[in-house]
Design a protein around this motif. Structure first.
Motif, PDB file in Angstrom:
ATOM      1  N   GLY A 121      -7.118   0.167  -5.311  1.00  0.00           N
ATOM      2  CA  GLY A 121      -7.573   1.338  -4.572  1.00  0.00           C
ATOM      3  C   GLY A 121      -7.006   2.641  -5.122  1.00  0.00           C
ATOM      4  O   GLY A 121      -5.821   2.725  -5.456  1.00  0.00           O
ATOM      5  N   ALA A 122      -7.873   3.657  -5.189  1.00  0.00           N
ATOM      6  CA  ALA A 122      -7.432   4.953  -5.713  1.00  0.00           C
ATOM      7  C   ALA A 122      -6.417   5.603  -4.791  1.00  0.00           C
ATOM      8  O   ALA A 122      -5.490   6.281  -5.250  1.00  0.00           O
ATOM      9  CB  ALA A 122      -8.641   5.868  -5.888  1.00  0.00           C
ATOM     10  N   THR A 123      -6.564   5.407  -3.468  1.00  0.00           N
ATOM     11  CA  THR A 123      -5.632   6.013  -2.517  1.00  0.00           C
ATOM     12  C   THR A 123      -4.568   5.040  -2.033  1.00  0.00           C
ATOM     13  O   THR A 123      -3.438   5.445  -1.773  1.00  0.00           O
ATOM     14  CB  THR A 123      -6.397   6.565  -1.291  1.00  0.00           C
ATOM     15  OG1 THR A 123      -7.159   5.506  -0.700  1.00  0.00           O
ATOM     16  CG2 THR A 123      -7.327   7.693  -1.713  1.00  0.00           C
ATOM     17  N   SER A 124      -4.919   3.772  -1.908  1.00  0.00           N
ATOM     18  CA  SER A 124      -3.958   2.798  -1.384  1.00  0.00           C
ATOM     19  C   SER A 124      -3.024   2.262  -2.454  1.00  0.00           C
ATOM     20  O   SER A 124      -1.956   1.720  -2.151  1.00  0.00           O
ATOM     21  CB  SER A 124      -4.704   1.631  -0.724  1.00  0.00           C
ATOM     22  OG  SER A 124      -5.559   0.988  -1.667  1.00  0.00           O
ATOM     23  N   GLY A 125      -3.400   2.389  -3.736  1.00  0.00           N
ATOM     24  CA  GLY A 125      -2.595   1.832  -4.821  1.00  0.00           C
ATOM     25  C   GLY A 125      -1.345   2.642  -5.126  1.00  0.00           C
ATOM     26  O   GLY A 125      -1.002   3.609  -4.454  1.00  0.00           O
ATOM     27  N   HIS A 126      -0.635   2.208  -6.163  1.00  0.00           N
ATOM     28  CA  HIS A 126       0.567   2.880  -6.679  1.00  0.00           C
ATOM     29  C   HIS A 126       1.799   2.683  -5.795  1.00  0.00           C
ATOM     30  O   HIS A 126       2.774   3.424  -5.923  1.00  0.00           O
ATOM     31  CB  HIS A 126       0.324   4.381  -6.902  1.00  0.00           C
ATOM     32  CG  HIS A 126      -0.919   4.678  -7.690  1.00  0.00           C
ATOM     33  ND1 HIS A 126      -1.063   4.298  -9.011  1.00  0.00           N
ATOM     34  CD2 HIS A 126      -2.078   5.291  -7.329  1.00  0.00           C
ATOM     35  CE1 HIS A 126      -2.262   4.681  -9.431  1.00  0.00           C
ATOM     36  NE2 HIS A 126      -2.894   5.275  -8.437  1.00  0.00           N
ATOM     37  N   CYS A 136       0.832  -1.205   0.000  1.00  0.00           N
ATOM     38  CA  CYS A 136       0.000   0.000   0.000  1.00  0.00           C
ATOM     39  C   CYS A 136       0.868   1.257   0.000  1.00  0.00           C
ATOM     40  O   CYS A 136       2.039   1.233   0.380  1.00  0.00           O
ATOM     41  CB  CYS A 136      -0.954  -0.009   1.185  1.00  0.00           C
ATOM     42  SG  CYS A 136      -0.148   0.226   2.783  1.00  0.00           S
ATOM     43  N   ASN A 137       0.248   2.347  -0.410  1.00  0.00           N
ATOM     44  CA  ASN A 137       0.988   3.594  -0.596  1.00  0.00           C
ATOM     45  C   ASN A 137       0.280   4.763   0.080  1.00  0.00           C
ATOM     46  O   ASN A 137       0.399   5.898  -0.363  1.00  0.00           O
ATOM     47  CB  ASN A 137       1.146   3.871  -2.099  1.00  0.00           C
ATOM     48  CG  ASN A 137       2.185   4.929  -2.384  1.00  0.00           C
ATOM     49  OD1 ASN A 137       3.238   4.956  -1.762  1.00  0.00           O
ATOM     50  ND2 ASN A 137       1.893   5.823  -3.324  1.00  0.00           N
ATOM     51  N   HIS A 138      -0.483   4.468   1.139  1.00  0.00           N
ATOM     52  CA  HIS A 138      -1.200   5.551   1.795  1.00  0.00           C
ATOM     53  C   HIS A 138      -1.132   5.376   3.306  1.00  0.00           C
ATOM     54  O   HIS A 138      -0.798   4.310   3.807  1.00  0.00           O
ATOM     55  CB  HIS A 138      -2.662   5.594   1.340  1.00  0.00           C
ATOM     56  CG  HIS A 138      -3.527   4.574   2.020  1.00  0.00           C
ATOM     57  ND1 HIS A 138      -3.277   3.226   1.942  1.00  0.00           N
ATOM     58  CD2 HIS A 138      -4.643   4.715   2.804  1.00  0.00           C
ATOM     59  CE1 HIS A 138      -4.207   2.568   2.631  1.00  0.00           C
ATOM     60  NE2 HIS A 138      -5.035   3.443   3.160  1.00  0.00           N
ATOM     61  N   THR A 139      -1.451   6.448   3.996  1.00  0.00           N
ATOM     62  CA  THR A 139      -1.497   6.411   5.455  1.00  0.00           C
ATOM     63  C   THR A 139      -2.943   6.334   5.905  1.00  0.00           C
ATOM     64  O   THR A 139      -3.752   7.218   5.596  1.00  0.00           O
ATOM     65  CB  THR A 139      -0.846   7.667   6.058  1.00  0.00           C
ATOM     66  OG1 THR A 139       0.518   7.720   5.649  1.00  0.00           O
ATOM     67  CG2 THR A 139      -0.918   7.632   7.584  1.00  0.00           C
ATOM     68  N   GLY A 140      -3.278   5.230   6.564  1.00  0.00           N
ATOM     69  CA  GLY A 140      -4.604   5.068   7.138  1.00  0.00           C
ATOM     70  C   GLY A 140      -4.436   4.897   8.636  1.00  0.00           C
ATOM     71  O   GLY A 140      -3.897   5.762   9.322  1.00  0.00           O
TER      72      GLY A 140
END
Length: 352
Positions: A111-116, A82-86
């Motif tokens: 996921g739009a926010t968790s992807g990449h 993943c590439n986001h902070t949750g």
């Protein structure tokens, strides 16, 4: 898949095995991770234990033997980091900071926010391989992936009926159509769900508790959230008010809006037990992702059908299902099925 990444098939299969130890419920997917040295030996492993806990990559990094760091190792992960902070930080950043040499993953995070995460890893100079055993990874993560792509929970429609399709007798009584073994599987399916949908009519008629219980009647560790669909309020004396999770009254019949709101509170798996009116509405709206059908070798006749009007006037609109599993439970049959993709009709030849 290149020869370079094919050498990680065995570690990936181990990561799949680890992933299945994680919970099906909650907002997060089942993910497994192993760390492999240059000889192909697994030196650490981990899996995600549920929402709010460290992700599989972090667990694996924390499991490295004392005195060993991740420099030069390969992280083999079932899902793109993943590439986001949750509730936790980005796994891509943690892998970069740890100094891994390579990351190989099976399934891309939609996921739009968790992807990449793969892009971030590559930009940091880490070799990235993707798509290893992708079909198996997609199968493992299928419900979660569909939830992410469609923006609504995965919906299972359940009913129990006689062989002639009746869910109750003409007087409305329905306990018990199926035997103890079938009813216990229902409780296990409840426990594997984030929420149970039921209509106000069913609450008023049956006053269900909708808890997940074991063989001895004890409460199972996880309890799904009861969600009442309908505009009427349920009585203050309803058993649902004593449910361990409380009860969510929607005061609405807008199924799309209800499912959208449930998605926002991390409900990923919905189990529909609301009787023929709610089940039929879910199916007719195209929200049924799978079916849990319990058949009793009995006949009732009468008007109390397990499924009502689906808005299908002709055979052209028939909803065909794929049977995925059949299991005998005592005298009863359990059928797991999923919607079958429609077969395009051949074009009608033109005259002349």
């Amino acid at each position: 898949m290149s020869n370079e990444t094919e050498q990680y098939e065995a570690p990936m299969r181990r990561a799949f095995d680890l992933a299945t130890r994680g919970p099906l419920i909650g907002g997060n997917p089942q993910v497994g991770c192993v760390l492999v040295d240059h000889d192909g030996t697994i030196v650490a492993e981990g899996w995600h234990h549920g929402a709010g806990t460290p992700h599989a990559e972090i667990v694996a990094l924390s499991a490295l033997p004392k005195g060993m760091d991740a420099h030069g190792l390969t992280a083999v992960v079932t899902l793109e980091p993943c590439n986001h902070t949750g509730r936790t930080g980005p796994c891509s950043v943690a892998l970069i900071a740890a100094g891994v040499e390579r990351v190989v993953y099976s399934v891309k995070d939609p996921g739009a926010t968790s992807g990449h995460g793969a892009q971030r890893l590559a930009e940091a100079g880490i070799a990235v391989g993707h798509g290893l055993l992708e079909a198996e990874g997609e199968a493992l993560l299928h419900p979660w992936i569909e939830v992410m792509r469609r923006g609504r929970p995965w919906v299972t429609v359940k009913w129990a009926s006689t062989l002639d399709g009746r869910a109750a007798a003409a007087d409305g009584s329905s306990q018990w159509i199926t035997g103890a073994a079938a009813r216990q599987l229902v409780h296990e399916q409840r426990e594997a769900s984030d929420a149970i949908l039921v209509g106000t009519g069913t609450v008023l008629a049956d006053d269900p508790s909708l808890t997940a219980r074991g063989d001895a009647g004890e409460l199972m560790p996880h309890q799904p959230l009861p969600v009442v669909v309908g505009e009427r309020a349920i009585p203050a004396t309803a058993k649902l008010h004593a449910h361990p999770r409380g009860v969510l009254e929607t005061h609405s019949r807008d199924l799309a809006a209800i499912l959208n709101e449930l998605q926002k509170i991390d409900v990923r798996r919905v189990y529909v037990e609301g009787g023929p009116t709610l089940a039929s509405a879910i199916i007719a709206a195209g929200f049924a992702d799978e079916y849990a059908i319990y058949l009793s070798p009995a006949l009732l006749g009468g008007p109390m059908l397990a499924v009502g009007d689906l808005g299908i006037p002709t055979m052209d609109g028939i909803r065909r299902l794929q049977i995925d599993r059949i299991e005998q439970l005592g005298d009863d049959l359990f059928i797991a099925a999923t919607p079958k993709a429609a077969t395009p009709k051949p074009a009608t030849p033109k005259e002349g």
